[in-house]
Design a protein around this motif. Structure first.
Motif, PDB file in Angstrom:
ATOM      1  N   ALA A   1       0.831  -1.207   0.000  1.00 58.49           N
ATOM      2  CA  ALA A   1       0.000   0.000   0.000  1.00 58.49           C
ATOM      3  C   ALA A   1       0.864   1.256   0.000  1.00 58.49           C
ATOM      4  O   ALA A   1       0.544   2.249  -0.679  1.00 58.49           O
ATOM      5  CB  ALA A   1      -0.941  -0.013   1.207  1.00 58.49           C
ATOM      6  N   LEU A   2       1.965   1.232   0.737  1.00 59.28           N
ATOM      7  CA  LEU A   2       2.872   2.383   0.744  1.00 59.28           C
ATOM      8  C   LEU A   2       3.539   2.569  -0.610  1.00 59.28           C
ATOM      9  O   LEU A   2       3.684   3.702  -1.098  1.00 59.28           O
ATOM     10  CB  LEU A   2       3.932   2.199   1.838  1.00 59.28           C
ATOM     11  N   ILE A   3       3.939   1.464  -1.237  1.00 57.18           N
ATOM     12  CA  ILE A   3       4.516   1.539  -2.580  1.00 57.18           C
ATOM     13  C   ILE A   3       3.520   2.185  -3.542  1.00 57.18           C
ATOM     14  O   ILE A   3       3.858   3.092  -4.307  1.00 57.18           O
ATOM     15  CB  ILE A   3       4.920   0.136  -3.083  1.00 57.18           C
ATOM     16  N   ASN A   4       2.274   1.736  -3.482  1.00 58.40           N
ATOM     17  CA  ASN A   4       1.261   2.257  -4.402  1.00 58.40           C
ATOM     18  C   ASN A   4       0.965   3.728  -4.142  1.00 58.40           C
ATOM     19  O   ASN A   4       0.805   4.519  -5.092  1.00 58.40           O
ATOM     20  CB  ASN A   4      -0.024   1.434  -4.282  1.00 58.40           C
ATOM     21  N   SER A   5       0.894   4.128  -2.876  1.00 64.12           N
ATOM     22  CA  SER A   5       0.610   5.533  -2.561  1.00 64.12           C
ATOM     23  C   SER A   5       1.754   6.441  -2.986  1.00 64.12           C
ATOM     24  O   SER A   5       1.541   7.483  -3.618  1.00 64.12           O
ATOM     25  CB  SER A   5       0.350   5.698  -1.061  1.00 64.12           C
ATOM     26  N   LEU A   6       2.977   6.065  -2.637  1.00 60.07           N
ATOM     27  CA  LEU A   6       4.127   6.892  -2.990  1.00 60.07           C
ATOM     28  C   LEU A   6       4.344   6.951  -4.501  1.00 60.07           C
ATOM     29  O   LEU A   6       4.853   7.939  -5.032  1.00 60.07           O
ATOM     30  CB  LEU A   6       5.378   6.371  -2.292  1.00 60.07           C
TER      31      LEU A   6
ATOM     32  N   VAL B   1      -5.565   2.258   8.377  1.00 62.66           N
ATOM     33  CA  VAL B   1      -5.480   3.227   7.272  1.00 62.66           C
ATOM     34  C   VAL B   1      -4.762   4.489   7.722  1.00 62.66           C
ATOM     35  O   VAL B   1      -3.907   5.026   7.013  1.00 62.66           O
ATOM     36  CB  VAL B   1      -6.879   3.564   6.727  1.00 62.66           C
ATOM     37  N   ALA B   2      -5.096   4.973   8.930  1.00 65.06           N
ATOM     38  CA  ALA B   2      -4.474   6.192   9.445  1.00 65.06           C
ATOM     39  C   ALA B   2      -2.968   6.007   9.634  1.00 65.06           C
ATOM     40  O   ALA B   2      -2.181   6.923   9.370  1.00 65.06           O
ATOM     41  CB  ALA B   2      -5.131   6.591  10.764  1.00 65.06           C
ATOM     42  N   ILE B   3      -2.560   4.822  10.092  1.00 66.87           N
ATOM     43  CA  ILE B   3      -1.123   4.540  10.260  1.00 66.87           C
ATOM     44  C   ILE B   3      -0.412   4.588   8.917  1.00 66.87           C
ATOM     45  O   ILE B   3       0.637   5.225   8.771  1.00 66.87           O
ATOM     46  CB  ILE B   3      -0.918   3.160  10.920  1.00 66.87           C
ATOM     47  N   LYS B   4      -0.982   3.907   7.935  1.00 68.75           N
ATOM     48  CA  LYS B   4      -0.370   3.873   6.600  1.00 68.75           C
ATOM     49  C   LYS B   4      -0.257   5.280   6.015  1.00 68.75           C
ATOM     50  O   LYS B   4       0.770   5.661   5.433  1.00 68.75           O
ATOM     51  CB  LYS B   4      -1.186   2.956   5.693  1.00 68.75           C
ATOM     52  N   GLN B   5      -1.300   6.096   6.193  1.00 69.85           N
ATOM     53  CA  GLN B   5      -1.276   7.462   5.665  1.00 69.85           C
ATOM     54  C   GLN B   5      -0.247   8.318   6.395  1.00 69.85           C
ATOM     55  O   GLN B   5       0.465   9.112   5.771  1.00 69.85           O
ATOM     56  CB  GLN B   5      -2.672   8.076   5.774  1.00 69.85           C
ATOM     57  N   ALA B   6      -0.134   8.137   7.715  1.00 71.20           N
ATOM     58  CA  ALA B   6       0.844   8.900   8.494  1.00 71.20           C
ATOM     59  C   ALA B   6       2.268   8.575   8.057  1.00 71.20           C
ATOM     60  O   ALA B   6       3.115   9.471   7.935  1.00 71.20           O
ATOM     61  CB  ALA B   6       0.665   8.595   9.985  1.00 71.20           C
ATOM     62  N   ILE B   7       2.540   7.297   7.801  1.00 72.88           N
ATOM     63  CA  ILE B   7       3.880   6.895   7.342  1.00 72.88           C
ATOM     64  C   ILE B   7       4.191   7.531   5.989  1.00 72.88           C
ATOM     65  O   ILE B   7       5.277   8.088   5.787  1.00 72.88           O
ATOM     66  CB  ILE B   7       3.987   5.361   7.261  1.00 72.88           C
ATOM     67  N   ALA B   8       3.240   7.443   5.062  1.00 73.72           N
ATOM     68  CA  ALA B   8       3.447   8.017   3.724  1.00 73.72           C
ATOM     69  C   ALA B   8       3.714   9.514   3.801  1.00 73.72           C
ATOM     70  O   ALA B   8       4.612  10.042   3.120  1.00 73.72           O
ATOM     71  CB  ALA B   8       2.227   7.741   2.850  1.00 73.72           C
ATOM     72  N   GLN B   9       2.975  10.214   4.647  1.00 74.98           N
ATOM     73  CA  GLN B   9       3.155  11.661   4.767  1.00 74.98           C
ATOM     74  C   GLN B   9       4.490  12.004   5.410  1.00 74.98           C
ATOM     75  O   GLN B   9       5.167  12.955   4.997  1.00 74.98           O
ATOM     76  CB  GLN B   9       1.990  12.242   5.572  1.00 74.98           C
ATOM     77  N   GLN B  10       4.917  11.218   6.412  1.00 79.29           N
ATOM     78  CA  GLN B  10       6.204  11.462   7.055  1.00 79.29           C
ATOM     79  C   GLN B  10       7.364  11.187   6.097  1.00 79.29           C
ATOM     80  O   GLN B  10       8.351  11.928   6.088  1.00 79.29           O
ATOM     81  CB  GLN B  10       6.338  10.588   8.304  1.00 79.29           C
ATOM     82  N   VAL B  11       7.237  10.134   5.298  1.00 83.85           N
ATOM     83  CA  VAL B  11       8.294   9.806   4.331  1.00 83.85           C
ATOM     84  C   VAL B  11       8.492  10.950   3.341  1.00 83.85           C
ATOM     85  O   VAL B  11       9.628  11.361   3.065  1.00 83.85           O
ATOM     86  CB  VAL B  11       7.969   8.492   3.591  1.00 83.85           C
ATOM     87  N   THR B  12       7.406  11.483   2.810  1.00 84.14           N
ATOM     88  CA  THR B  12       7.532  12.585   1.840  1.00 84.14           C
ATOM     89  C   THR B  12       8.132  13.821   2.499  1.00 84.14           C
ATOM     90  O   THR B  12       8.926  14.536   1.874  1.00 84.14           O
ATOM     91  CB  THR B  12       6.170  12.920   1.210  1.00 84.14           C
TER      92      THR B  12
ATOM     93  N   GLN C   1      -0.798  15.978  -2.210  1.00 86.49           N
ATOM     94  CA  GLN C   1      -1.115  15.570  -0.848  1.00 86.49           C
ATOM     95  C   GLN C   1      -2.426  14.779  -0.813  1.00 86.49           C
ATOM     96  O   GLN C   1      -2.562  13.795  -0.090  1.00 86.49           O
ATOM     97  CB  GLN C   1      -1.199  16.794   0.065  1.00 86.49           C
ATOM     98  N   ARG C   2      -3.369  15.209  -1.617  1.00 86.22           N
ATOM     99  CA  ARG C   2      -4.660  14.522  -1.688  1.00 86.22           C
ATOM    100  C   ARG C   2      -4.498  13.145  -2.316  1.00 86.22           C
ATOM    101  O   ARG C   2      -5.107  12.162  -1.878  1.00 86.22           O
ATOM    102  CB  ARG C   2      -5.648  15.362  -2.504  1.00 86.22           C
ATOM    103  N   ARG C   3      -3.640  13.041  -3.317  1.00 84.84           N
ATOM    104  CA  ARG C   3      -3.452  11.767  -4.015  1.00 84.84           C
ATOM    105  C   ARG C   3      -2.795  10.717  -3.125  1.00 84.84           C
ATOM    106  O   ARG C   3      -2.974   9.521  -3.332  1.00 84.84           O
ATOM    107  CB  ARG C   3      -2.609  11.976  -5.283  1.00 84.84           C
ATOM    108  N   LEU C   4      -2.024  11.170  -2.136  1.00 85.81           N
ATOM    109  CA  LEU C   4      -1.388  10.226  -1.216  1.00 85.81           C
ATOM    110  C   LEU C   4      -2.412   9.394  -0.453  1.00 85.81           C
ATOM    111  O   LEU C   4      -2.139   8.273  -0.050  1.00 85.81           O
ATOM    112  CB  LEU C   4      -0.518  10.971  -0.209  1.00 85.81           C
ATOM    113  N   VAL C   5      -3.594   9.976  -0.233  1.00 84.21           N
ATOM    114  CA  VAL C   5      -4.583   9.307   0.625  1.00 84.21           C
ATOM    115  C   VAL C   5      -5.895   9.002  -0.075  1.00 84.21           C
ATOM    116  O   VAL C   5      -6.728   8.271   0.467  1.00 84.21           O
ATOM    117  CB  VAL C   5      -4.871  10.153   1.889  1.00 84.21           C
ATOM    118  N   LYS C   6      -6.121   9.524  -1.265  1.00 82.32           N
ATOM    119  CA  LYS C   6      -7.448   9.443  -1.876  1.00 82.32           C
ATOM    120  C   LYS C   6      -7.861   8.021  -2.259  1.00 82.32           C
ATOM    121  O   LYS C   6      -9.050   7.727  -2.352  1.00 82.32           O
ATOM    122  CB  LYS C   6      -7.552  10.359  -3.101  1.00 82.32           C
TER     123      LYS C   6
END
Length: 317
Positions: free
Chosen positions: A34-39, A115-126, A138-143
């Motif tokens: 999921a992180l790969i796909n979001s990033l 879901v919130a954990i995965k989104q928090a990790i993605a946002q911190q990585v960026t 930013q919206r695409r990271l979680v949409k």
């Protein structure tokens, strides 16, 4: 030979299942994927695709070695532990050149906060990679995520079983994707997973096309009705249009739209090369598309196999 590192690049390695329970493996694999796909939604960031990143599953490797082999500037590793309804996720972002830690964090939450954990990790990585994201990025990271925790868990289970590529695995995947969209009828990725599963049943000769492809098409169309910017859904629909409906013009339009939306989506390049360009006799274009797919997933057996097939059809093997 070592790959050349790109400053804005990352490999998300498969997270370790620290629970030591086979039935929680879907969580460790699922969060990683999921992180790969979001990033991958961020065109300014080069993200190593799942087939290549997952070569390192259950291997104790130095991030600097990964950096040299994959040509990335950063490596994200993690551990996932589930204890009944509690979830612990530990992550480390490492500089792949120096081996120094860029950022690390631990999340102790309920499984319903997945879901919130995965989104928090993605946002911190960026943020730690110093990416300047527009409001749209930013919206695409979680949409793509479901807001329903149960739906998201069923989706991750579906992808876990789908990746097994066995008859039983794909059938279990269908059951989980159906459970996912029952809990969240607006979860577009759930419909894509369902469409991909029906296609896989036919592709691997587990079912007849007339039994599965109409269901696959219905699911892909539903996904696009919910999110017309979903590159995966456009590629899936294109696959159906050319292999079942024989609608060549519509299929090419969908392939091109998928690649436009997500240029680093290797499967779209692969399917466009094999299913459309090769069959249409546009052989040099097919070779170029397969080269792009292989560049994106150099360690993928599937991509290497189809690269060989494309060169053969083009008279270059």
């Amino acid at each position: 030979m070592a790959a050349v590192s790109s400053a804005k690049s990352i490999a998300v390695l498969p997270f370790e299942n620290a629970s030591n329970e086979p039935n929680t493996e879907y969580l460790s694999e699922g969060i990683s994927e999921a992180l790969i796909n979001s990033l991958s939604e961020l065109q300014q960031l080069r993200v190593i695709a799942r087939p290549t990143a997952f070569r390192y599953k259950q291997k104790d490797v130095d991030p600097r070695q990964v950096g040299r082999e994959l040509g990335v500037a950063a490596v994200l590793t993690g551990k996932v532990r589930q204890m009944q309804d509690a979830l612990n996720v530990q992550v480390d972002l490492v500089d792949a050149v120096t081996g120094a830690e860029i950022w690390g964090a631990g999340y102790d939450r309920k499984i319903t906060d997945l879901v919130a954990i995965k989104q928090a990790i993605a946002q911190q990585v960026t943020a730690k990679l110093k990416l300047k994201l527009s409001s749209e990025e930013q919206r695409r990271l979680v949409k793509r995520d479901s807001t329903n925790a149960e739906a998201y868990q069923f989706y991750l289970r579906g992808r876990y079983f789908w990746n097994k590529r066995t008859s039983d695995g794909i059938k279990q995947a269908i059951e989980h994707f159906q459970q996912s969209i029952e809990r969240d009828p607006n979860f577009a990725l759930g419909y894509v997973g369902l469409a991909d599963s029906y296609i896989a049943l036919t592709f691997y000769n587990f079912a007849a096309p007339h039994e599965t492809m109409p269901k696959a098409k219905e699911s892909a169309i539903k996904a696009l009705a919910l999110d017309n910017t979903l590159a995966e859904a456009h590629a899936t629909l294109a696959h159906i249009l050319i292999n079942y409906d024989w609608n060549w013009s519509a299929a090419e339009k969908e392939f091109k739209r998928s690649i436009e939306l997500k240029p680093d989506y290797a499967t779209a390049h692969q399917w466009y090369a094999i299913h459309y360009l090769t069959a249409a006799g546009r052989l040099e274009e097919a070779v170029q598309e397969m080269k792009k797919a292989l560049e994106l997933e150099p360690a993928s057996l599937v991509m290497n196999t189809f690269m060989g097939a494309t060169l053969y059809y083009a008279g270059r093997a």
